[in-house]
Design a protein around this motif. Structure first.
Motif, mmCIF file in Angstrom:
data_model
loop_
_atom_site.group_PDB
_atom_site.id
_atom_site.type_symbol
_atom_site.label_atom_id
_atom_site.label_comp_id
_atom_site.label_asym_id
_atom_site.label_seq_id
_atom_site.Cartn_x
_atom_site.Cartn_y
_atom_site.Cartn_z
ATOM 1 N N PRO A 30 -0.822 -6.947 -0.165
ATOM 2 C CA PRO A 30 -1.575 -7.710 -1.156
ATOM 3 C C PRO A 30 -1.464 -9.223 -0.976
ATOM 4 N N SER A 31 -0.355 -9.682 -0.442
ATOM 5 C CA SER A 31 -0.171 -11.119 -0.253
ATOM 6 C C SER A 31 -1.046 -11.665 0.875
ATOM 7 N N LEU A 32 -1.574 -10.791 1.699
ATOM 8 C CA LEU A 32 -2.407 -11.208 2.816
ATOM 9 C C LEU A 32 -3.863 -10.807 2.566
ATOM 10 N N ALA A 33 -4.388 -11.174 1.411
ATOM 11 C CA ALA A 33 -5.746 -10.786 1.024
ATOM 12 C C ALA A 33 -6.757 -11.216 2.079
ATOM 13 N N GLY A 34 -7.697 -10.317 2.354
ATOM 14 C CA GLY A 34 -8.735 -10.616 3.317
ATOM 15 C C GLY A 34 -8.375 -10.282 4.748
ATOM 16 N N ARG A 35 -7.142 -9.911 4.986
ATOM 17 C CA ARG A 35 -6.726 -9.561 6.352
ATOM 18 C C ARG A 35 -6.869 -8.067 6.566
ATOM 19 N N GLU A 36 -6.944 -7.689 7.811
ATOM 20 C CA GLU A 36 -7.049 -6.276 8.175
ATOM 21 C C GLU A 36 -5.754 -5.535 7.799
ATOM 22 N N PRO A 37 -5.871 -4.257 7.461
ATOM 23 C CA PRO A 37 -4.650 -3.491 7.165
ATOM 24 C C PRO A 37 -3.819 -3.296 8.425
ATOM 25 N N GLN A 38 -2.554 -3.050 8.228
ATOM 26 C CA GLN A 38 -1.659 -2.750 9.340
ATOM 27 C C GLN A 38 -1.426 -1.247 9.348
ATOM 28 N N TYR A 39 -0.992 -0.717 10.465
ATOM 29 C CA TYR A 39 -0.733 0.704 10.595
ATOM 30 C C TYR A 39 0.682 0.929 11.096
ATOM 31 N N ARG A 40 1.322 1.956 10.547
ATOM 32 C CA ARG A 40 2.630 2.395 11.021
ATOM 33 C C ARG A 40 2.462 3.819 11.536
ATOM 34 N N HIS A 41 3.153 4.138 12.603
ATOM 35 C CA HIS A 41 3.063 5.463 13.213
ATOM 36 C C HIS A 41 4.406 6.168 13.100
ATOM 37 N N TYR A 42 4.356 7.476 12.874
ATOM 38 C CA TYR A 42 5.570 8.281 12.697
ATOM 39 C C TYR A 42 5.447 9.584 13.474
ATOM 40 N N HIS A 43 6.581 10.093 13.951
ATOM 41 C CA HIS A 43 6.600 11.444 14.538
ATOM 42 C C HIS A 43 6.274 12.433 13.424
ATOM 43 N N ALA A 44 5.391 13.387 13.687
ATOM 44 C CA ALA A 44 5.059 14.419 12.704
ATOM 45 C C ALA A 44 5.718 15.746 13.052
ATOM 46 N N GLU A 45 6.262 15.859 14.254
ATOM 47 C CA GLU A 45 6.872 17.110 14.685
ATOM 48 C C GLU A 45 8.345 17.153 14.295
ATOM 49 N N LEU A 46 8.806 18.348 14.016
ATOM 50 C CA LEU A 46 10.216 18.541 13.696
ATOM 51 C C LEU A 46 11.042 18.404 14.961
ATOM 52 N N PHE A 47 12.253 17.938 14.803
ATOM 53 C CA PHE A 47 13.172 17.839 15.919
ATOM 54 C C PHE A 47 13.995 19.121 15.988
ATOM 55 N N ASP A 48 14.834 19.248 16.972
ATOM 56 C CA ASP A 48 15.675 20.443 17.094
ATOM 57 C C ASP A 48 16.548 20.616 15.857
ATOM 58 N N GLY A 49 16.704 21.842 15.433
ATOM 59 C CA GLY A 49 17.545 22.131 14.284
ATOM 60 C C GLY A 49 16.788 22.006 12.975
ATOM 61 N N PRO A 50 17.506 21.961 11.881
ATOM 62 C CA PRO A 50 16.884 21.957 10.557
ATOM 63 C C PRO A 50 16.481 20.564 10.058
ATOM 64 N N GLN A 51 16.359 19.607 10.941
ATOM 65 C CA GLN A 51 16.049 18.238 10.534
ATOM 66 C C GLN A 51 14.587 18.097 10.135
ATOM 67 N N LEU A 52 14.307 17.087 9.348
ATOM 68 C CA LEU A 52 12.941 16.747 8.971
ATOM 69 C C LEU A 52 12.311 15.876 10.045
ATOM 70 N N SER A 53 10.987 15.842 10.076
ATOM 71 C CA SER A 53 10.298 14.916 10.983
ATOM 72 C C SER A 53 10.466 13.495 10.446
#
Length: 69
Positions: A30-53
Protein backbone atom coordinates in the motif's frame (compact mmCIF):
# COMPACT_ATOMS: atom_id res chain seq x y z
CA UNK A 1 7.67 -10.19 -11.80
CA UNK A 2 11.28 -10.01 -10.74
CA UNK A 3 12.95 -12.41 -13.14
CA UNK A 4 16.10 -12.87 -11.07
CA UNK A 5 14.13 -14.24 -8.10
CA UNK A 6 11.42 -16.15 -10.00
CA UNK A 7 12.98 -19.52 -9.25
CA UNK A 8 13.89 -18.94 -5.57
CA UNK A 9 11.54 -19.97 -2.75
CA UNK A 10 10.65 -17.01 -0.50
CA UNK A 11 10.35 -19.31 2.53
CA UNK A 12 13.45 -21.50 2.43
CA UNK A 13 15.59 -19.64 -0.12
CA UNK A 14 16.27 -22.80 -2.14
CA UNK A 15 15.95 -22.94 -5.90
CA UNK A 16 12.67 -24.18 -7.36
CA UNK A 17 13.80 -26.81 -9.85
CA UNK A 18 12.28 -27.31 -13.28
CA UNK A 19 9.36 -29.71 -12.96
CA UNK A 20 8.67 -28.96 -9.29
CA UNK A 21 5.25 -27.62 -8.36
CA UNK A 22 5.27 -24.08 -7.00
CA UNK A 23 2.89 -21.32 -5.86
CA UNK A 24 3.08 -17.62 -6.72
CA UNK A 25 1.75 -15.10 -4.17
CA UNK A 26 0.86 -11.62 -5.42
CA UNK A 27 1.83 -8.94 -2.88
CA UNK A 28 0.59 -5.37 -3.01
CA UNK A 29 2.45 -2.76 -0.99
CA UNK A 30 0.00 0.00 0.00
CA UNK A 31 2.87 2.41 0.62
CA UNK A 32 3.93 2.05 -3.00
CA UNK A 33 0.66 3.16 -4.61
CA UNK A 34 0.65 3.02 -8.38
CA UNK A 35 3.48 0.52 -8.60
CA UNK A 36 3.23 -2.97 -9.99
CA UNK A 37 2.60 -5.79 -7.50
CA UNK A 38 5.47 -7.98 -6.42
CA UNK A 39 5.40 -11.77 -6.47
CA UNK A 40 6.80 -14.33 -4.05
CA UNK A 41 7.32 -17.96 -5.06
CA UNK A 42 7.09 -20.99 -2.78
CA UNK A 43 7.63 -24.74 -3.09
CA UNK A 44 4.20 -26.41 -3.27
CA UNK A 45 5.46 -29.99 -3.04
CA UNK A 46 5.93 -31.84 0.22
CA UNK A 47 9.43 -32.73 1.26
CA UNK A 48 10.52 -36.14 2.53
CA UNK A 49 8.76 -37.22 5.69
CA UNK A 50 5.77 -35.64 7.39
CA UNK A 51 6.89 -32.05 6.78
CA UNK A 52 4.72 -29.35 5.25
CA UNK A 53 5.55 -27.67 1.95
CA UNK A 54 7.05 -24.18 2.08
CA UNK A 55 3.70 -22.75 0.94
CA UNK A 56 1.83 -24.51 3.76
CA UNK A 57 4.41 -23.33 6.30
CA UNK A 58 4.05 -19.76 5.04
CA UNK A 59 0.24 -19.92 5.41
CA UNK A 60 0.53 -21.44 8.89
CA UNK A 61 2.90 -18.70 10.04
CA UNK A 62 0.68 -15.98 8.54
CA UNK A 63 -2.40 -17.41 10.31
CA UNK A 64 -0.50 -17.63 13.60
CA UNK A 65 0.50 -13.97 13.30
CA UNK A 66 -3.07 -12.87 12.64
CA UNK A 67 -4.45 -14.88 15.58
CA UNK A 68 -1.83 -13.45 17.94
CA UNK A 69 -2.71 -9.88 16.99
Amino acid sequence: MVASHANICAHCGAEIETGQRWVREKVYEPSLAGREPQYRHYHAELFDGPQLSCWERHLTQADSGRLAA
